[in-house]
Design a protein around this motif. Structure first.
Motif, PDB file in Angstrom:
ATOM      1  N   VAL A 113      11.665 -18.078 -19.658  1.00 46.58           N
ATOM      2  CA  VAL A 113      10.968 -18.492 -20.878  1.00 46.58           C
ATOM      3  C   VAL A 113      11.261 -19.953 -21.208  1.00 46.58           C
ATOM      4  O   VAL A 113      12.399 -20.408 -21.091  1.00 46.58           O
ATOM      5  N   GLU A 114      10.197 -20.661 -21.624  1.00 48.37           N
ATOM      6  CA  GLU A 114      10.348 -22.013 -22.139  1.00 48.37           C
ATOM      7  C   GLU A 114       9.577 -22.135 -23.449  1.00 48.37           C
ATOM      8  O   GLU A 114       8.688 -21.331 -23.734  1.00 48.37           O
ATOM      9  N   THR A 115       9.941 -23.156 -24.256  1.00 44.24           N
ATOM     10  CA  THR A 115       9.295 -23.364 -25.551  1.00 44.24           C
ATOM     11  C   THR A 115       8.716 -24.769 -25.642  1.00 44.24           C
ATOM     12  O   THR A 115       9.176 -25.692 -24.968  1.00 44.24           O
ATOM     13  N   ALA A 116       7.710 -24.902 -26.501  1.00 45.68           N
ATOM     14  CA  ALA A 116       7.143 -26.206 -26.847  1.00 45.68           C
ATOM     15  C   ALA A 116       6.809 -26.155 -28.330  1.00 45.68           C
ATOM     16  O   ALA A 116       6.378 -25.110 -28.840  1.00 45.68           O
ATOM     17  N   PHE A 117       7.003 -27.271 -29.021  1.00 47.42           N
ATOM     18  CA  PHE A 117       6.886 -27.275 -30.479  1.00 47.42           C
ATOM     19  C   PHE A 117       5.653 -28.026 -30.991  1.00 47.42           C
ATOM     20  O   PHE A 117       5.530 -28.304 -32.175  1.00 47.42           O
ATOM     21  N   SER A 118       4.739 -28.355 -30.069  1.00 44.02           N
ATOM     22  CA  SER A 118       3.464 -28.969 -30.457  1.00 44.02           C
ATOM     23  C   SER A 118       2.437 -28.655 -29.377  1.00 44.02           C
ATOM     24  O   SER A 118       2.791 -28.263 -28.252  1.00 44.02           O
ATOM     25  N   GLY A 119       1.170 -28.838 -29.742  1.00 41.32           N
ATOM     26  CA  GLY A 119       0.119 -28.571 -28.772  1.00 41.32           C
ATOM     27  C   GLY A 119       0.198 -29.477 -27.556  1.00 41.32           C
ATOM     28  O   GLY A 119       0.041 -29.037 -26.414  1.00 41.32           O
ATOM     29  N   GLU A 120       0.458 -30.777 -27.784  1.00 44.01           N
ATOM     30  CA  GLU A 120       0.537 -31.746 -26.683  1.00 44.01           C
ATOM     31  C   GLU A 120       1.685 -31.405 -25.745  1.00 44.01           C
ATOM     32  O   GLU A 120       1.530 -31.405 -24.508  1.00 44.01           O
ATOM     33  N   GLU A 121       2.850 -31.088 -26.322  1.00 46.10           N
ATOM     34  CA  GLU A 121       4.000 -30.726 -25.490  1.00 46.10           C
ATOM     35  C   GLU A 121       3.723 -29.423 -24.739  1.00 46.10           C
ATOM     36  O   GLU A 121       4.087 -29.267 -23.577  1.00 46.10           O
ATOM     37  N   GLY A 122       3.028 -28.498 -25.413  1.00 49.22           N
ATOM     38  CA  GLY A 122       2.705 -27.224 -24.780  1.00 49.22           C
ATOM     39  C   GLY A 122       1.827 -27.395 -23.558  1.00 49.22           C
ATOM     40  O   GLY A 122       2.050 -26.750 -22.527  1.00 49.22           O
ATOM     41  N   LEU A 123       0.836 -28.278 -23.648  1.00 48.05           N
ATOM     42  CA  LEU A 123      -0.056 -28.507 -22.506  1.00 48.05           C
ATOM     43  C   LEU A 123       0.694 -29.146 -21.346  1.00 48.05           C
ATOM     44  O   LEU A 123       0.443 -28.831 -20.173  1.00 48.05           O
ATOM     45  N   ASP A 124       1.644 -30.026 -21.643  1.00 50.05           N
ATOM     46  CA  ASP A 124       2.480 -30.607 -20.591  1.00 50.05           C
ATOM     47  C   ASP A 124       3.298 -29.521 -19.894  1.00 50.05           C
ATOM     48  O   ASP A 124       3.429 -29.515 -18.667  1.00 50.05           O
ATOM     49  N   ARG A 125       3.857 -28.582 -20.709  1.00 45.90           N
ATOM     50  CA  ARG A 125       4.670 -27.508 -20.131  1.00 45.90           C
ATOM     51  C   ARG A 125       3.819 -26.553 -19.301  1.00 45.90           C
ATOM     52  O   ARG A 125       4.286 -26.000 -18.307  1.00 45.90           O
ATOM     53  N   VAL A 126       2.564 -26.360 -19.707  1.00 45.69           N
ATOM     54  CA  VAL A 126       1.668 -25.488 -18.929  1.00 45.69           C
ATOM     55  C   VAL A 126       1.511 -26.030 -17.511  1.00 45.69           C
ATOM     56  O   VAL A 126       1.563 -25.284 -16.524  1.00 45.69           O
ATOM     57  N   VAL A 127       1.330 -27.337 -17.380  1.00 45.91           N
ATOM     58  CA  VAL A 127       1.141 -27.968 -16.068  1.00 45.91           C
ATOM     59  C   VAL A 127       2.411 -27.868 -15.221  1.00 45.91           C
ATOM     60  O   VAL A 127       2.363 -27.547 -14.030  1.00 45.91           O
ATOM     61  N   ILE A 128       3.574 -28.116 -15.844  1.00 46.57           N
ATOM     62  CA  ILE A 128       4.832 -28.169 -15.094  1.00 46.57           C
ATOM     63  C   ILE A 128       5.436 -26.782 -14.893  1.00 46.57           C
ATOM     64  O   ILE A 128       5.870 -26.425 -13.796  1.00 46.57           O
ATOM     65  N   PHE A 129       5.453 -25.961 -15.950  1.00 49.17           N
ATOM     66  CA  PHE A 129       6.110 -24.655 -15.930  1.00 49.17           C
ATOM     67  C   PHE A 129       5.255 -23.573 -15.279  1.00 49.17           C
ATOM     68  O   PHE A 129       5.766 -22.592 -14.745  1.00 49.17           O
ATOM     69  N   GLN A 130       3.950 -23.717 -15.331  1.00 47.90           N
ATOM     70  CA  GLN A 130       2.996 -22.764 -14.741  1.00 47.90           C
ATOM     71  C   GLN A 130       3.245 -21.330 -15.217  1.00 47.90           C
ATOM     72  O   GLN A 130       3.545 -20.428 -14.438  1.00 47.90           O
ATOM     73  N   PRO A 131       3.130 -21.103 -16.524  1.00 52.25           N
ATOM     74  CA  PRO A 131       3.424 -19.766 -17.056  1.00 52.25           C
ATOM     75  C   PRO A 131       2.368 -18.737 -16.666  1.00 52.25           C
ATOM     76  O   PRO A 131       1.214 -19.070 -16.415  1.00 52.25           O
ATOM     77  N   HIS A 132       2.784 -17.466 -16.621  1.00 56.76           N
ATOM     78  CA  HIS A 132       1.823 -16.375 -16.480  1.00 56.76           C
ATOM     79  C   HIS A 132       1.214 -16.033 -17.838  1.00 56.76           C
ATOM     80  O   HIS A 132       0.056 -15.612 -17.921  1.00 56.76           O
ATOM     81  N   LEU A 133       2.028 -16.192 -18.902  1.00 52.14           N
ATOM     82  CA  LEU A 133       1.620 -15.795 -20.247  1.00 52.14           C
ATOM     83  C   LEU A 133       2.061 -16.856 -21.254  1.00 52.14           C
ATOM     84  O   LEU A 133       3.166 -17.393 -21.153  1.00 52.14           O
TER      85      LEU A 133
END
Length: 470
Positions: free
Chosen positions: A39-59
């Motif tokens: 599990v990873e967290t992001a505290f804003s939409g912009e940070e979340g989109l960056d984490r989506v690219v790097i972390f590659q979450p399933h959910l």
């Protein structure tokens, strides 16, 4: 149902929480980690989109009301990055109408705040099980496209093969190399190894290394990220990732390019890989079975196949004999095919004449079981008969071309000083390729069929020998 004692280590599921409430997001992260998720967290939409690219979450658990870039916009961007990522919206009761709109845009579901950790855990389990089911359904549909012929045979050589398969099915991590001519049933044998093993309820993925160009093979095997190359408008999971817990069958392994050999060796050693254009390593638990009709030992000497990869693949070799060496199995298989096609086509072919049986036993069957199957299908389509007679057989089989006991005429053999067997074999290969192209009217697909190889494999040899098809 899984076998008792099966060992299956699933791909660790990745969950991303995007919420500007730091305490809530951090609390959910720790709770889900305790349940075994990454599990990873992001505290804003912009940070979340960056984490989506790097972390590659399933959910992704996504808050609907975020500062700056709102939850709906973030949802759209996530689906644009990778449509397979599932998103669950988190919302206050007053936002329920907007949450329903989010579902229409591709969100899986929504949860109303405040909620308990148990609600999040139940939702996560439900979504991730659905992802696994979706992956297996896709692979099952791919399996249905293949015509599967059961392994039939009483010849001692085949009984030994079946004995080895039963032993290897119990060792679910052992790498197996299946060797044999084109059409001998290597893919069928790999499928048996899978379904007799403890991995049977997980995916079976087949990749023909000789039929897919190198650049496409890498993306099929490892997957790719959005914008990894021109036309990659969505991220895509590779077949290795989809096969997690199951079996990957790499057919025509001898046709792999040098670059792909290096990448495959690295995967076999580490059981992890990166998607094309990706930064994160993905770990999977798969059994690897490979097959070839090539002379890998000669390829090693010619430096077209890596010796270290050969030893990594050749942990346990299985040799499938050609059909011409299997005696009465030829008749048994022929009778099976005629019964099978008769049932499908509403025909009544019940038997083979003694003359037909004799011809079948004498014929060399260069295409092996695949050729025999095709002959049975052709005759069943063309004739309304109960018994196959000699006149029903294709001309090349009636004339016994080529017969099993005959060999290719080589003329008188001269062992002269400075003889290079490698050069001699290359010259023979050139002549056969040229003859096949001539007979096929320069049609590469037909010539490849005559030579018992894939179109891609023939093209590689044409390039190797500088034989311009025209």
């Amino acid at each position: 149902m899984a076998c008792p004692g099966r060992r299956y280590i699933p791909l660790k599921k990745r969950i991303l929480i995007i919420d500007d409430e730091v305490i809530l997001a951090s609390s959910l992260r720790e709770g889900l980690k305790d349940l075994g998720y990454e599990v990873e967290t992001a505290f804003s939409g912009e940070e979340g989109l960056d984490r989506v690219v790097i972390f590659q979450p399933h959910l992704v658990f996504l808050d609907l009301r975020l500062p700056a870039t709102g939850g709906i916009q973030v949802l759209k961007e996530i689906k644009n990055i990778d449509k397979n990522i599932e998103v669950v919206m988190m919302t206050a009761y007053a936002d329920t109408k907007t949450a329903v709109s989010a579902i229409k845009l591709g969100a899986y579901d929504y949860l109303n705040k405040p909620f308990e950790l148990d609600q999040i855990a139940i939702m996560a389990n439900k979504v991730l099980e659905n992802i696994s089911l979706r992956n297996q359904t896709f692979l099952l549909n791919e399996d249905k496209k293949r015509n599967i012929t059961p392994i039939i045979g009483e010849h001692p050589s085949m009984l030994e093969v079946l004995r080895q398969v039963k032993i290897l099915a119990r060792h679910t991590d052992t790498t197996v190399l299946i060797r044999g001519e084109t059409g001998t049933g290597k893919g069928r044998l790999a499928l048996d190894l899978h379904y007799l093993s403890a991995r049977r309820d997980r995916p079976f993925v087949e990749i023909n290394c000789g039929a897919i160009p190198e650049n496409l093979l890498e993306s099929e095997l490892f997957g790719f990220e959005k914008n990894a190359f021109t036309g990659a408008q969505q991220a895509k999971k590779g077949l290795l990732e989809l096969a997690d817990g199951g079996t990957v069958f790499l057919d025509e392994i001898g046709e792999l390019s040098s670059d792909m050999q290096v990448k495959l060796l690295k995967f076999l050693d580490e059981k992890r890989f990166k998607r094309i254009g990706g930064l994160r390593e993905i770990e999977v638990d798969v059994r690897v079975i490979t097959a070839t009709n090539s002379d890998l030992e000669t390829a090693i000497k010619q430096r077209t196949f890596r010796e270290d990869l050969y030893y990594r693949l050749n942990v346990v070799p299985i040799y499938l004999p050609p059909l011409r060496e299997r005696g009465n199995d030829i008749i048994t298989l022929a009778q099976f095919f005629f019964r099978d096609f008769s049932k499908k086509m509403g025909k009544d072919i019940l038997d083979l004449s003694e003359e037909v049986k004799e011809v079948f036993l004498r014929y060399r069957w260069p295409g092996n079981i695949r050729e025999l199957r095709n002959v049975a299908e052709r005759i069943t389509i063309l004739y309304n008969i109960e018994r196959v007679e000699i006149q029903h057989l294709p001309l090349e089989i009636r004339e016994g071309f080529p017969k099993a006991e005959e060999s290719v005429p080589l003329g008188e053999v001269h062992l002269e000083p400075g003889l290079s067997l490698e050069t001699l074999l290359e010259e023979i290969e050139r002549k056969y390729i040229a003859k096949a192209l001539e007979k096929a009217g320069n049609n590469i697909t037909r010539a490849a069929e005559m030579l018992g190889m894939s179109r891609y494999a023939l093209q590689r040899r044409l390039e190797k020998y500088n034989m311009h098809n025209g």
